[in-house]
Write a protein that holds these residues in place. Sequence first.
Motif, PDB file in Angstrom:
ATOM      1  N   ARG A   1      10.676  55.399  -0.444  1.00 59.98           N
ATOM      2  CA  ARG A   1      11.149  56.113  -1.659  1.00 59.98           C
ATOM      3  C   ARG A   1      10.835  55.447  -3.005  1.00 59.98           C
ATOM      4  NH1 ARG A   1      16.173  53.784  -0.356  1.00 59.98           N
ATOM      5  NH2 ARG A   1      17.031  52.553  -2.342  1.00 59.98           N
TER       6      ARG A   1
ATOM      7  N   TRP B   1      14.230  66.588  -3.660  1.00 62.09           N
ATOM      8  CA  TRP B   1      13.507  65.455  -3.944  1.00 62.09           C
ATOM      9  C   TRP B   1      12.030  65.925  -3.868  1.00 62.09           C
ATOM     10  CZ3 TRP B   1      14.367  60.003  -3.292  1.00 62.09           C
ATOM     11  CH2 TRP B   1      15.400  59.437  -3.699  1.00 62.09           C
TER      12      TRP B   1
ATOM     13  N   MET C   1      13.385  52.345  -6.801  1.00 61.94           N
ATOM     14  CA  MET C   1      13.290  53.370  -7.909  1.00 61.94           C
ATOM     15  C   MET C   1      12.613  52.971  -8.929  1.00 61.94           C
ATOM     16  SD  MET C   1      14.273  55.880  -5.795  1.00 61.94           S
ATOM     17  CE  MET C   1      14.402  57.044  -6.966  1.00 61.94           C
TER      18      MET C   1
ATOM     19  N   SER D   1      10.256  56.216  -7.594  1.00 65.14           N
ATOM     20  CA  SER D   1      10.327  57.297  -8.917  1.00 65.14           C
ATOM     21  C   SER D   1       8.976  57.431  -9.663  1.00 65.14           C
ATOM     22  CB  SER D   1      11.416  57.166  -9.521  1.00 65.14           C
ATOM     23  OG  SER D   1      11.536  57.997 -10.980  1.00 65.14           O
TER      24      SER D   1
ATOM     25  N   ARG E   1      12.346  61.883  -8.559  1.00 66.49           N
ATOM     26  CA  ARG E   1      12.519  61.151  -7.269  1.00 66.49           C
ATOM     27  C   ARG E   1      11.660  61.640  -6.098  1.00 66.49           C
ATOM     28  NH1 ARG E   1      19.464  61.231  -7.583  1.00 66.49           N
ATOM     29  NH2 ARG E   1      19.533  59.708  -8.999  1.00 66.49           N
TER      30      ARG E   1
END
Length: 473
Positions: free
Chosen positions: A73, A372, A37, A75, A80
């Motif tokens: 994943r 998300w 992230m 950010s 996110r």
Amino acid sequence: MLPVGVYIAALFVVSITHWVYRWRNPKCNGNLPPGSMGWPLLGETLQLIAPTQTLDTPSFITNRIKRYGSIYRTSLLGARVIISTDSELTSMILQQDGQSFKGWYPPSIKRLLGSVGIALIEGSLSKHLKSMMRTVVGPQSLKKAFSEIESVATTNMEKWASQESVELKTAVADMIFEYMGKKLISYDPEKSSENLRENFDSFIQGAVSLPLRIPGTAYYKCLQGKKKVMMMLKNMLEARQAKPNKVHNDFFDYVLEELKQNDTILTEEMSLELVFGLLIVNFETISQAITVAIKFLTENPQALKELTEEHRKILDNRENPKAGLTWEEYKSMTFTFQVINETLRLGGIATIIFREAVKDIKYKDYTIPAGWVVAVCPPVVHLDPVNYKDPLNFNPWRWEGIELKGASKSFMAFGGGLRYCTGADFAKFQMAIFLHCLVTKYRWKLIKGGDIVRTPTVQFPNGFHVQIFEKEN
């Protein structure tokens, strides 16, 4: 006994530590894809916008694919995000737009687009605005635009040939803006007291910069450029409304008629944003694509020769050599479309597409949580050797015998699903006519090479100077 200040400091440290932990380890009703992230709030945004002067997939993407796989994943821009470079998931995201997913833009981009920007509107209103847009850039409008586009291209190329050299991207952008400005709002730069094109340049240059609303920054100039453009468009609309019987035969006439209807869902603000969107999308993206096409053709003499022969054959088959292009001739440009497809594959218009999950989505072993953002990257799909052999090579012949109708799992230069670009056919149309006028009447040489700058969020050619010569009969 410890002082109260020590307890407060300890509580602060614990709170910050917990917040950072929760940031880096978000909750999920299932398994999140792997990834990092990044820094709290900032995430990995700086890595995202770092440019690379290569046609290959940006290092931001490739490094994470090596580390985490095709779905991961992160950010970005305060959100996110799950990034998909998986063809199956990418296709599913685009096809389920309006169902499992909806449109999403970063707050800084939303601010630029406006509260009623055409990219932000959903549902029936979006369909209505797209219907209005098709009167200008839809398939049915193409046959009416032949002579106009060919005339603009011919006039501008004559001017370029009289100059020592031209910066290709700027020159083509000026040409496209000239045509679209007249078609949409009858804009004449020689008669206008303000430079509309200059304000659009300010908007474009700051649209992908850091969103700092501080005087002197690119983003601030971008906001000011948009503000000036919208004021100019508003003044034009009011001037038209003051003389309702004067006809200009442009898109503004169509908008005014729509605004007069009692049951219309269109507002003046929406109409101005619609005109703004049509201007910005057309002149920026089409000029980018044409510039990249000329670069590729310059570097590939065999492709240029075959393209020239196709268009020379069109002229040879005419009864009247001085006649303009026809619909039948346009549809016969087989190799031209192969060149355009390959140009869009390598130097595509849509570089990253954001959507937001409206509910938890299960895909393979992963869960995409509701709320998300998901990001798909068409260039990654276009440069995947599984989809295309030697993907970094400009090879128009790879499209031989393939007819494209919209997007596919391996080609999404104009997006896909409900948000497939309304002006996709119009963009290809303008590119084909431009190439026809260029290769049949002129030759050129690159006198200063530039770069094709690519990040996951934007791609643009920069600094290509060409010298243009009229062909000898």
